[in-house]
Design a protein around this motif. Sequence first.
Motif, mmCIF file in Angstrom:
data_model
loop_
_atom_site.group_PDB
_atom_site.id
_atom_site.type_symbol
_atom_site.label_atom_id
_atom_site.label_comp_id
_atom_site.label_asym_id
_atom_site.label_seq_id
_atom_site.Cartn_x
_atom_site.Cartn_y
_atom_site.Cartn_z
ATOM 1 N N GLY A 129 41.347 -25.400 15.844
ATOM 2 C CA GLY A 129 41.030 -26.195 17.032
ATOM 3 C C GLY A 129 39.546 -26.238 17.323
ATOM 4 N N ASN A 130 39.149 -27.080 18.282
ATOM 5 C CA ASN A 130 37.739 -27.204 18.672
ATOM 6 C C ASN A 130 37.179 -25.922 19.273
ATOM 7 O OD1 ASN A 130 37.698 -29.891 17.852
ATOM 8 N ND2 ASN A 130 38.355 -30.648 19.868
ATOM 9 N N ASP A 131 38.078 -25.060 19.782
ATOM 10 C CA ASP A 131 37.624 -23.796 20.373
ATOM 11 C C ASP A 131 37.410 -22.708 19.329
ATOM 12 O OD1 ASP A 131 40.255 -23.430 19.687
ATOM 13 O OD2 ASP A 131 40.935 -22.735 21.650
ATOM 14 N N GLY A 132 37.638 -23.047 18.055
ATOM 15 C CA GLY A 132 37.449 -22.071 16.991
ATOM 16 C C GLY A 132 38.644 -21.179 16.745
ATOM 17 N N VAL A 133 39.773 -21.475 17.408
ATOM 18 C CA VAL A 133 40.994 -20.686 17.184
ATOM 19 C C VAL A 133 41.854 -21.378 16.134
ATOM 20 C CG1 VAL A 133 43.121 -19.789 18.202
ATOM 21 C CG2 VAL A 133 40.991 -19.697 19.510
ATOM 22 N N ALA A 134 42.187 -20.636 15.087
ATOM 23 C CA ALA A 134 43.046 -21.161 14.009
ATOM 24 C C ALA A 134 44.500 -20.823 14.323
ATOM 25 C CB ALA A 134 42.646 -20.549 12.683
ATOM 26 N N ILE A 135 45.348 -21.824 14.277
ATOM 27 C CA ILE A 135 46.784 -21.611 14.495
ATOM 28 C C ILE A 135 47.471 -21.591 13.132
ATOM 29 C CG2 ILE A 135 48.887 -22.451 15.599
ATOM 30 C CD1 ILE A 135 46.863 -21.781 17.684
ATOM 31 N N ILE A 136 48.071 -20.457 12.790
ATOM 32 C CA ILE A 136 48.913 -20.378 11.585
ATOM 33 C C ILE A 136 50.352 -20.567 12.048
ATOM 34 C CG2 ILE A 136 49.776 -18.938 9.699
ATOM 35 C CD1 ILE A 136 47.187 -17.403 9.704
ATOM 36 N N THR A 137 51.017 -21.589 11.529
ATOM 37 C CA THR A 137 52.410 -21.863 11.903
ATOM 38 C C THR A 137 53.321 -21.593 10.712
ATOM 39 O OG1 THR A 137 51.670 -23.573 13.438
ATOM 40 C CG2 THR A 137 53.998 -23.586 12.832
ATOM 41 N N MET A 138 54.335 -20.768 10.942
ATOM 42 C CA MET A 138 55.331 -20.477 9.894
ATOM 43 C C MET A 138 56.565 -21.318 10.149
ATOM 44 S SD MET A 138 57.149 -16.880 8.811
ATOM 45 C CE MET A 138 58.286 -16.821 7.403
ATOM 46 N N ASP A 139 56.994 -22.038 9.119
ATOM 47 C CA ASP A 139 58.180 -22.887 9.246
ATOM 48 C C ASP A 139 58.819 -23.021 7.865
ATOM 49 O OD1 ASP A 139 60.123 -24.700 9.917
ATOM 50 O OD2 ASP A 139 58.799 -26.059 11.002
ATOM 51 N N VAL A 140 59.808 -22.162 7.582
ATOM 52 C CA VAL A 140 60.452 -22.175 6.256
ATOM 53 C C VAL A 140 61.240 -23.477 6.112
ATOM 54 C CG1 VAL A 140 62.013 -20.968 4.681
ATOM 55 C CG2 VAL A 140 60.649 -19.659 6.318
ATOM 56 N N PRO A 141 60.911 -24.299 5.108
ATOM 57 C CA PRO A 141 61.597 -25.597 4.950
ATOM 58 C C PRO A 141 63.100 -25.443 4.747
ATOM 59 C CG PRO A 141 59.649 -25.473 3.535
ATOM 60 C CD PRO A 141 59.882 -24.098 4.078
ATOM 61 N N GLY A 142 63.867 -26.288 5.448
ATOM 62 C CA GLY A 142 65.314 -26.342 5.246
ATOM 63 C C GLY A 142 66.103 -25.201 5.835
ATOM 64 N N GLU A 143 65.458 -24.300 6.591
ATOM 65 C CA GLU A 143 66.169 -23.166 7.189
ATOM 66 C C GLU A 143 66.129 -23.256 8.710
ATOM 67 O OE1 GLU A 143 67.805 -20.893 5.509
ATOM 68 O OE2 GLU A 143 67.159 -21.489 3.512
ATOM 69 N N SER A 144 67.174 -22.752 9.364
ATOM 70 C CA SER A 144 67.211 -22.796 10.831
ATOM 71 C C SER A 144 66.369 -21.693 11.453
ATOM 72 C CB SER A 144 68.658 -22.675 11.321
ATOM 73 O OG SER A 144 69.225 -21.451 10.894
ATOM 74 N N SER A 173 33.380 -19.818 8.759
ATOM 75 C CA SER A 173 32.635 -19.073 9.781
ATOM 76 C C SER A 173 32.834 -19.633 11.188
ATOM 77 C CB SER A 173 31.142 -19.068 9.447
ATOM 78 O OG SER A 173 30.665 -20.410 9.371
ATOM 79 N N SER A 174 33.452 -20.833 11.281
ATOM 80 C CA SER A 174 33.673 -21.421 12.612
ATOM 81 C C SER A 174 34.893 -20.824 13.312
ATOM 82 C CB SER A 174 33.854 -22.941 12.499
ATOM 83 O OG SER A 174 35.111 -23.251 11.898
ATOM 84 N N ILE A 175 35.719 -20.120 12.557
ATOM 85 C CA ILE A 175 36.940 -19.539 13.136
ATOM 86 C C ILE A 175 36.612 -18.258 13.899
ATOM 87 C CG2 ILE A 175 39.186 -18.487 12.614
ATOM 88 C CD1 ILE A 175 39.475 -20.468 10.313
ATOM 89 N N LYS A 176 36.956 -18.247 15.185
ATOM 90 C CA LYS A 176 36.662 -17.096 16.045
ATOM 91 C C LYS A 176 37.889 -16.214 16.283
ATOM 92 C CE LYS A 176 33.275 -19.886 18.549
ATOM 93 N NZ LYS A 176 32.978 -20.558 19.842
ATOM 94 N N GLY A 177 39.043 -16.743 16.031
ATOM 95 C CA GLY A 177 40.281 -15.991 16.239
ATOM 96 C C GLY A 177 41.456 -16.733 15.619
ATOM 97 N N VAL A 178 42.591 -16.016 15.483
ATOM 98 C CA VAL A 178 43.777 -16.584 14.838
ATOM 99 C C VAL A 178 45.001 -16.346 15.724
ATOM 100 C CG1 VAL A 178 45.310 -16.458 12.813
ATOM 101 C CG2 VAL A 178 42.837 -16.178 12.527
ATOM 102 N N VAL A 179 45.832 -17.364 15.841
ATOM 103 C CA VAL A 179 47.130 -17.222 16.515
ATOM 104 C C VAL A 179 48.222 -17.486 15.493
ATOM 105 C CG1 VAL A 179 48.705 -18.184 18.242
ATOM 106 C CG2 VAL A 179 46.296 -17.831 18.813
ATOM 107 N N PHE A 180 49.133 -16.542 15.359
ATOM 108 C CA PHE A 180 50.259 -16.680 14.430
ATOM 109 C C PHE A 180 51.476 -17.083 15.242
ATOM 110 C CE2 PHE A 180 53.475 -15.876 11.392
ATOM 111 C CZ PHE A 180 52.859 -15.826 10.152
ATOM 112 N N THR A 181 52.100 -18.211 14.896
ATOM 113 C CA THR A 181 53.243 -18.699 15.662
ATOM 114 C C THR A 181 54.302 -19.283 14.732
ATOM 115 O OG1 THR A 181 53.876 -20.057 17.568
ATOM 116 C CG2 THR A 181 52.278 -21.008 16.053
ATOM 117 N N SER A 182 55.400 -19.733 15.336
ATOM 118 C CA SER A 182 56.517 -20.282 14.556
ATOM 119 C C SER A 182 56.693 -21.759 14.844
ATOM 120 C CB SER A 182 57.808 -19.533 14.911
ATOM 121 O OG SER A 182 58.950 -20.237 14.435
ATOM 122 N N GLY A 183 57.072 -22.497 13.809
ATOM 123 C CA GLY A 183 57.356 -23.921 13.979
ATOM 124 C C GLY A 183 58.808 -24.181 14.349
#
Length: 708
Positions: A11-26, A49-59
């Motif tokens: 994002g523009n705030d430098g926070v990277a969102i990692i989204t986990m979403d296994v294809p074809g699974e509920s 170097s622009s990434i200031k933090g990471v958020v790990f979430t689910s899709g």
Amino acid sequence: MSDKTFSLDVGNDGVAIITMDVPGESMNTLRDSFAAEVRDLLGEIVQDSSIKGVVFTSGKPGSFIAGADIAMLAACKTTDDAYQISRGAQQLFNELAALKVPVVAAIDGPCLGGGLELALACDYRICSDSAKTVLGVPEVQLGLLPGGGGTQRLPRLVGVARSLDMMLSGRQLRAKQAKKFGLVEETVPLSVLVDVAREYALKGKRKAVKPNLKGAEKLLESTAFGRKVIFDQAGKKVLAKTQGNYPAPLKIIDCVRTGLEKGLDAGYEVEARHFGELVMTPESEALRSIFFATTEMKKESGAGDAKPLPLNKVMVLGGGLMGGGIASVTALKAKLPARIKDIAEPGLQNALAYSYKQVDKRVKKRQMTPAQRDKAMSLLSTTTRYDGIKDVDIVVEAVFEDLNLKHQMVKDVEANCGEHTIFASNTSSLPIGQIAEAASRPDKVIGLHYFSPVEKMPLVEVIAHKGTSAETIATTVAFARKQGKTPIVVQDGAGFYVNRILALYMNEAANLLLDGEPVEALDKALVKFGFPVGPVTLLDEVGIDVGAKISPILESELGSRFAAPAAFAKLLADDRKGRKNGKGFYQYGGKAKGKKPVDESVYQVLGIQPQGRLSQSELAERCVVQMLNEAVRCLEEGIIASPRDGDIGAIFGIGFPPFLGGPFRYIDRLGAKSLVERLRSYQERFGDRFAPADKLVAMAEQDERFYP
């Protein structure tokens, strides 16, 4: 559609969102094959170097990570194969933890097993306040331990005692409990979950954190001596509870202890080594087979391609203990309106009080609000007449075990309900075909056999007679699942499956008692074998009069091997019914908690002098082989459809030891030939009640197994 499981969005705030979403699974589950993809993402983050933090979430809405995909463990051929899986997970989570920018887990829904271990590797954890959000490490229930660093990170975050409680029980924490334990920083509404996680991601790396402990807890955990007390007590409790039948709990304690006494590296090594050993144990293999079996059964209708009819309203006949319990799980679990009919108001009030007690417990534990309790209770209504029931989809009958009375219930329901209404009888012994004889719509008549106490026992038997339609079966199975039950479909016959195999086991215990074996010796032997309670305790709990009533039905339908020992008649003549009237094999007076003493006067009633000649293993074997033999007969006669259904029925219905995988998996472990030899040896000594089933003899001759 992408075949990738993980995506990265900065994002523009430098926070990277990692989204986990296994294809074809509920639901998301972790697999070792994901490691390369995750490492690529971590590499991108390190390089940017622009990434200031990471958020790990689910899709996946309402689901974070349900754990590791345990199917991958079946591919392990050696202890080292499983050791490498654990080592790989530890290393990957360590790489996540080593990122120079803060990492935040934004958790909504189940965060279990490997999912929680991933979250523990993050600097911060924020979770939604959703009722679906639960956090835990349930690996012990599969005969395993947290193998991705969980035994090391969890104690350092929440404390030794709390982490051991979580890992040894497998219990799951709701959002509020997780916050109280210090497992998560905040619980927030789902609508702001990712926003709050972003704020934490911009806070900077988290410094070392100490568990939020107070008072005696803090005092104990702050010294080596105090921690030793915690570990010793945990070990004693484990052995008392498991009887040494489950290897995982003691290994969990060893992992935590090693890590705290010798450091993280040593802790990780022993965790991976113990994980590898546990994966290859027969206990874990058996427990994993139960998991796969129940998962598979959830996808089945119980009647081939038949589709269940919609369920909008339910009626329960009878306001007694069983009727009250059935109405309670219908309203509280299935969330379906349930109308309770009884002939008198006191029965109806008892049924309502029963349900209120269940929900009020949850309010006191802060698992639900008073408003949610009242809403649940509003689904229950009562009547002493057949009114307001024309539109009910299923009627569950829970009246006395009297065929004439049940015939009257069938006629009343058909006269007052719709043509589509299913009549489900909770009989424990009467053949459903006989009940259906009074019906003008026998295709709508089915058995639905619950076990007591209804709100706790997970199994129901769905019993189809020859005229039951596939649609009726499918609808009844769907109804049981809505109630939170595990249903098995069995064919009609006296005792059905569970009570039939239980009857011979109980009869053999009674025969041993009449041979002079002490009450406590019998109970201890079967608890040591792995049953939750011994057969004599169980008889007192169920009711000696109930056992006496079922035995003649089974004997008349199935033969002399079901003849009840003389003990029943002698006990009933002395008005001994068990716990229900405070007079049985054990003493029930007073307010003392814990183990009840044996009522020694019972020996005089039975005309025996207890001597205790046999070993624990002999006592257990004589009772258990009867159960195994009858389970095979039930399969042979088509009462159960498969060994899988027989195993699940025995484990969930009567507490057959889960670590043995059920009667059929246990027979495979023993070998059919070995079991036939034991049965024939007992047959020579004690008579034809031990005659081996024909199918078992044939399997022994061909060296066959029930499972590949």
